[in-house]
Design an enzyme around this catalytic site. Structure first.
Site, PDB file in Angstrom:
ATOM      1  N   ASN A  41       1.033  -0.621  -0.176  1.00 42.30           N
ATOM      2  CA  ASN A  41       0.170   0.170  -0.196  1.00 42.30           C
ATOM      3  C   ASN A  41       0.826   1.179   0.406  1.00 42.30           C
ATOM      4  O   ASN A  41       0.914   2.508  -0.637  1.00 42.30           O
ATOM      5  CB  ASN A  41      -1.248  -0.425   0.887  1.00 42.30           C
ATOM      6  CG  ASN A  41      -0.362  -0.527   2.352  1.00 42.30           C
ATOM      7  OD1 ASN A  41       0.938  -0.851   2.517  1.00 42.30           O
ATOM      8  ND2 ASN A  41      -1.545  -0.711   3.657  1.00 42.30           N
ATOM      9  N   CYS A  42       1.952   1.390   0.396  1.00 39.16           N
ATOM     10  CA  CYS A  42       2.697   2.163   1.149  1.00 39.16           C
ATOM     11  C   CYS A  42       3.326   2.460  -0.451  1.00 39.16           C
ATOM     12  O   CYS A  42       4.782   4.090  -1.248  1.00 39.16           O
ATOM     13  CB  CYS A  42       4.247   2.163   1.230  1.00 39.16           C
ATOM     14  SG  CYS A  42       3.202   2.185   3.859  1.00 39.16           S
ATOM     15  N   PRO A 272     -14.599  -9.745  25.984  1.00 42.07           N
ATOM     16  CA  PRO A 272     -13.406 -10.690  25.136  1.00 42.07           C
ATOM     17  C   PRO A 272     -13.424 -11.423  24.377  1.00 42.07           C
ATOM     18  O   PRO A 272     -14.090 -11.737  23.496  1.00 42.07           O
ATOM     19  CB  PRO A 272     -13.722 -11.616  26.980  1.00 42.07           C
ATOM     20  CG  PRO A 272     -14.769 -10.820  27.754  1.00 42.07           C
ATOM     21  CD  PRO A 272     -14.773  -9.232  26.630  1.00 42.07           C
ATOM     22  N   ASP A 279      -4.823   0.668  11.358  1.00 39.86           N
ATOM     23  CA  ASP A 279      -5.144   2.425  11.213  1.00 39.86           C
ATOM     24  C   ASP A 279      -6.293   2.674  12.528  1.00 39.86           C
ATOM     25  O   ASP A 279      -6.464   3.840  12.767  1.00 39.86           O
ATOM     26  CB  ASP A 279      -5.375   2.952   9.805  1.00 39.86           C
ATOM     27  CG  ASP A 279      -3.547   2.871   8.868  1.00 39.86           C
ATOM     28  OD1 ASP A 279      -3.012   2.533   9.943  1.00 39.86           O
ATOM     29  OD2 ASP A 279      -4.371   3.110   8.022  1.00 39.86           O
TER      30      ASP A 279
END
Lengths: 557, 557
Positions: A41-42, A272, A279
Site C-alpha cells: 500500500n505504501c 473478551p 489504523d
C-alpha cells in the site's frame, strides 16, 4: 483454536502469519474485503509515477503463496458486516452470498477509509483516492491515457507522494492544502523547504485555502477554491485524511472513542476474545500521552504480531508500546521526516517545551558532496526528548531514526552528546549533527546559550538590538534592516560599539546557522549583556518568513 | 585561570574551544608539535585518492582563525618534552629553543603514533605512514610522480582507506594483514564481503601472513612475506596500528597502564590539575567493562569538551561515558561498520552471548534499487545488546547508528521490535531490518527459533539431518552435499520424508537468508523434531566458508 482475522494487509496479515508460526494446529482464516491481501500500500504512488514499473511488484503475497508457506485460509472479497460477540461469530458478505463464521479469537484490522469531506462534486468519476491496488492501476491508466492537469486535495504525506508521482508523469499538478502549509504535521519553518522543492519540481502549491467544490465538465472537471480560483482537472486526487472503519464494531458493542477502537496495551478490545490493531485503533502517544489513531504501516505490522502472541502465549506476550510516530517522505531531491510530538500536539497537551534549530553538514564539510541537515528538536525542561523534525538531501532518514530510537529509550537531549555514531568522512562528522544537537540542547537547558526565535524578529527589532555577526560578504545576499553588523571575529574588540548601540536594550544575536552567534553570545554574556542567539540563524529565519522574506529583509537575488 | 592544552587536534582543540566559550577571561594556550592544528585527519586518505582535490580543505582551522574566533593562543611546532606537576609547568621545545610554561589546568591530548613493528627495512624512505597533512601531501606527490606498486601493511580501517585511495589513483595495491582477514575487529563472516569487494576493485589481499622485511632497492623496494612472497613496492604504507604517545607523562608520574593514561570519568588523571583525552587514554568499554584505548575522533572531540566543563564548571560537568566504539569504512561500493563488542572481546571478557545473522533489504523490496543489509548482532541471555556489525551497499550507516544508540541506551534485542523507524518505500520497510532483528532475537531468546551456525556445518553433516528448504532452482547455484531438499512450501505434506531421513538425529534447517528456515523450523518443532534454523542461511554460510566454499559445497558459477 480458530482465529479469524478481519483485514489482510499490514496488521491483520502479520497477526495471521505470527499465529501460524506459533501454532501449527490453529485454524486461521483471513477475511479481506478488497481484491488483494498483503499488497504494497505504501508503494502505490510509486507505481503511479512509473518508478515501480511492474504491477506484479505491488502484490507482495497472494492467497496462494500464503496458503503454501503458512497454511493460511485467506479469502478476498469477503467483507465482514456484523459481529456477534455473544455467539462468537462474524457475518461475512462474499461474492457467493452471506455466510457466518465462528471464532475463538477475532482480530480486527479493518484499517481506515479515505475521508470524504462534504464538498459538492466529489462523486465525479474524475475524483479518485489512492488506497488500493485498483486505485493505483486506474490512476496510472488515466495518466497514460493523456491526463494533463491534476489537482491533489490535501498536502499531507500521501498527497505529496501522489503529487510528485503525477508530476513525474508530466502532468501539471496543483496541491491544495487547507492548512497554512503542506505537511501540516511539520512546523511551518520545516515545511517551507518542502514547498520550495515542490515549486522547483513545477508543482503549484495552494495552501491556506479551502476547496469549495468540484464542478464536473465534459472534457475536464474544475476544482473551485474558496478564493474563487478555478483549477482545471483531468484528475482529482482526494487525500485529505482517513477515518477508521469501525461502525459495525461499534454496533457490536466494542468500545470506541471518536470512531476508533479502544484497546489495551495488548491490543485487547473491551470485548473478551476480540483484539484490534492498525489504523482503526486508538494508540497512546509516547510524547504527550494523548490517545489518537496512528495510521502507520510499521506500528500496525508489529502490533499484529504482538496480538498473535497475546492470543497464543499471553503469559509472555510483549506489550504494544506507546506510539512514537515516525514518518518520512521524499519530495524531489529533498527528504522530510518527523518523529514524536510537534508544537501543536505539545500545546494541546499543555506540555511546556524548548525548541532548537540546527543546520549542520550531513558529513564532513571537507569531503565532497556535503549538504546540510536541517534539524528541529523539541525537549522539555528536564531535557526529555519530545519530538524532532529533519529535512535535507542526504542523511535525513538516519538522523530521524536515531532520534526516534532516543525518544523510545526515554533519552534526554543531553544524552545525544554521548552517542557513539559512525564517523568516516563519507558518512558523518567527528561531531555528528546529533551530537551537536545534544551540545546545543545542554547549552539551552543550563542557559549557557539562551535562544531567541525567528517568529519574534519584528518584535525584537523594536525592543532589542539585533546584532548580525556574519561576515560583510554574507550580508550582501540578505540583511535585516535595522540590525547592527559586527563579524564575530571582531566582536571582542568592538564591544563598545555594541554597548553604544544597545543602550539599555537586550542584544539579540544572529549568524547564518547559529554556530557563530552562540560564540558571540558567550562573549556578550560574559561582558554583562542580556543576550541570546537566534535559533537556527538566518537559515531558519528565511524558512520562518517563507514567502514573506522579501517584505521583511533586504534581499539581493 | 591559565589552561595549557597539549595537542591541537580533536580532543585538545575541542577542550580549548569549549574552555573559551565558558570563560572569556581564561588564558588558553594550545601546543601542537606538528605543523597544523584542527586538520582533517580522517580526510587524509581522501586527499590521497584525489576525491578531496584541494589541500586547503584539509585545514579546517588555522592558528589565525582560532585566534580571531576564540582568542586562542595556538602554537604549532611546539612539542612538550616534560611536565613538572609540582611546579605546574611544562617544558616546550619550539623552533626558537626551549621554554617553560606554567599552567593552572593542563589538558593532555597527545594522540598516538603509528606502531612500528621491528621489521628490517622499515626505515626505507619508501615506507610511509598516513597520520599528518605532510604525510598525505607526500603520498599524493609520490603517486603523481608515477608510483605504480603499493603495499599496505595492515588491513584495518585506515589501511583499507589508504589501499582504496591508491587503487583509485591507478596503483597496483596489495594489502598485507597478519590476521586471518582484513578488518580484524569484524567477525570473519562479516569481513569476507569486504575482501571480495577489495578484489573486485583489483586490490590484492594477502591475509593470515606476516610481513618479514622491506628490502630497499634502487628503483623499488621489495616487501618480503613470511611465506616467501616478494612484493615490489614504489610505496609502502605502514598502518598496523597506533601506540599512545605517553612516555613523558608516565615519566612525570601520571598513572598509566599498558602505555595509556588512566583517567576517571571526568578525564582527570592521577595528578591533580591534569586532564587527558583522546587516543592516549584508557577508556572503559561499554559492553565488556574492559579498559582499552579507543582511537576514534568522535569520542575524543566530545571528551575534550567535557574536560573543559570539568575544569571550569566542575559542579555541573557531565561524565564522559563508557565507550561504545562505533567505526565505519567505505570500501568501493560497500560500507562496513561495527559498534560495541565483537566475539573476541566478549570471549576475552568471559561474557556468554548469542549471535544472529540477518540479510533483510535496505528498503521495500518492491521499490527499485533494494539491496541487502547484512546484519550481525551479539546479545546476552537477558537480551542486552552487546555489539553489532553491518555491511551492505546502502543504509549501513543508518542501521549501525541506531544500534549504537540502542546499546548506549541499554536496550535489549527485544526492544528493537518497538523502534518506530521511518518508513516510506525509498527509505525502509514496514518492518525495518532492525525490527526484524528484534523479532528474531526474541525468538532466539525464548527458543521459538533456536539457531545453528555455519561454522558447525561439517559437524552437523555428521550428526544431524541438514534440511535445505529452498526452492529447487536455488540449489542449482550452490548446494550442500548430503543435505535433503524439501521446499518450505511443501514441508507440511512431506514430514514423513524428514522423519525417515533424520531417524534419531536432529534436523538442522537452512534456506537462503534464514526467514524460510525459521518458518520450517516452527513446522518441524511442533511436529516433534529437534530442529534449529541456520543463522543467516546460505548467505552467511558462504561468507563463513569464504574462499573454502568451492571445497565444501557443490557450486555452479
Amino acid at each position: 483454536m480458530k482465529i479469524v482475522v478481519v483485514g489482510g494487509v499490514a496488521g491483520g496479515m502479520s497477526a495471521a502469519a505470527r499465529a501460524r508460526r506459533l501454532d501449527e494446529q490453529a485454524e486461521i482464516v483471513v477475511l479481506e474485503r478488497g481484491e488483494h491481501v498483503s499488497f504494497a500500500n505504501c508503494g502505490l504512488p510509486y507505481y503511479v509515477s512509473g518508478e515501480i514499473q511492474d504491477r506484479a511488484k505491488l502484490l507482495v503475497q497472494t492467497p496462494e503463496s500464503l496458503k503454501a508457506a503458512l497454511d493460511l485460509d485467506v479469502r478476498v472479497r469477503h467483507e465482514v458486516t456484523a459481529v456477534d460477540p455473544e455467539a462468537k461469530t462474524v457475518t461475512v458478505q462474499t461474492p457467493g452470498g452471506s455466510l457466518s463464521l465462528d471464532y475463538d479469537a477475532l482480530v480486527l484490522s479493518p484499517g481506515a477509509s479515505a475521508l470524504r469531506p462534504p464538498l459538492p462534486g466529489l462523486d465525479s468519476p474524475r475524483v479518485r483516492t489512492l488506497r488500493t491496488v485498483e486505485d493505483a492501476l486506474d490512476m496510472r491508466e488515466t495518466v497514460e491515457a493523456g491526463a494533463r492537469h491534476a489537482v491533489v486535495l490535501g498536502g499531507g504525506f500521501i498527497g505529496l507522494e501522489a503529487a510528485e508521482a503525477l508530476n513525474m508523469q508530466g502532468l501539471e499538478v496543483t496541491v491544495v492544502e487547507l492548512a497554512e502549509h503542506v505537511l501540516p504535521p511539520l512546523e511551518a519553518e520545516v515545511a517551507y523547504p518542502v514547498t520550495c522543492e515542490l515549486r522547483r519540481l513545477g508543482i503549484t502549491v495552494r495552501s491556506g485555502v479551502a476547496a469549495e467544490s468540484v464542478e464536473p465538465g465534459d472534457a475536464q472537471d474544475t476544482v473551485v477554491l474558496a478564493d474563487g480560483s478555478r483549477l482545471p482537472a483531468d484528475l482529482v486526487v482526494l487525500s485529505v485524511g482517513v477515518r477508521p472503519d469501525t461502525k459495525i464494531y461499534e454496533d457490536a458493542g466494542i468500545a470506541c472513542e471518536r470512531g476508533a477502537i479502544v484497546v489495551d496495551d495488548h491490543g485487547r478490545t473491551s470485548v473478551p476474545g476480540i483484539w484490534a490493531v492498525g489504523d482503526a485503533v486508538l494508540s497512546t502517544d509516547a510524547a504527550t500521552g494523548v490517545k489518537r489513531p496512528v495510521a502507520l504501516a510499521g506500528p500496525a505490522n508489529r502490533a499484529g504480531r504482538q496480538v498473535a502472541d497475546d492470543i497464543l502465549r499471553p503469559e509472555s506476550a510483549r506489550p504494544i508500546p506507546a506510539a512514537v510516530g515516525t514518518a518520512i517522505v521524499r519530495v524531489g531531491e529533498l527528504t522530510a521526516a518527523m518523529t514524536g510530538a510537534n508544537r501543536a500536539s505539545l500545546a494541546s497537551a499543555g506540555i511546556e517545551h524548548h525548541t532548537m534549530h540546527l543546520h549542520p553538514n550531513n558529513h564532513a564539510g571537507y569531503f565532497p558532496g556535503a549538504t546540510q541537515v536541517h534539524l528541529l528538536v523539541h525537549f522539555d525542561d528536564d531535557g526529555r526528548l519530545l519530538g524532532a523534525q529533519v529535512t535535507g538531501q542526504e542523511g535525513v532518514d538516519k538522523r530521524i531514526d536515531v532520534l526516534a530510537t532516543a525518544i523510545r529509550a526515554g533519552m534526554t537531549v543531553g544524552d545525544l552528546i554521548d552517542l557513539d555514531l559512525a564517523y568516516a568522512p563519507p558518512y558523518g562528522s567527528a561531531k555528528d549533527p546529533l551530537n551537536f544537537a545534544g551540545m546545543l540542547g545542554s547549552n539551552v537547558l543550563d542557559r549557557t546559550v539562551p535562544l531567541w526565535f525567528a517568529d519574534d524578529l519584528e518584535q525584537r527589532l523594536q525592543d532589542s538590538l539585533v546584532l548580525d555577526v556574519r561576515q560583510p560578504g554574507e550580508l550582501e545576499v540578505e540583511r535585516i534592516p535595522g540590525a547592527l553588523n559586527i563579524p564575530h571575529t571582531e566582536l571582542r574588540d568592538r564591544l563598545d560599539e555594541v554597548r553604544q548601540a544597545a543602550g539599555d536594550k537586550p542584544v539579540r544575536v544572529l549568524c547564518r546557522s547559529g554556530v557563530r552567534s552562540a560564540i558571540a553570545h558567550r562573549v556578550l554574556a560574559q561582558a554583562g549583556f542580556d543576550s541570546a542567539s537566534l535559533s537556527g540563524g538566518m537559515l531558519t529565519l528565511l524558512d520562518t518568513l517563507g514567502d514573506r522574506a522579501p517584505e521583511v529583509l533586504e534581499m539581493n537575488q
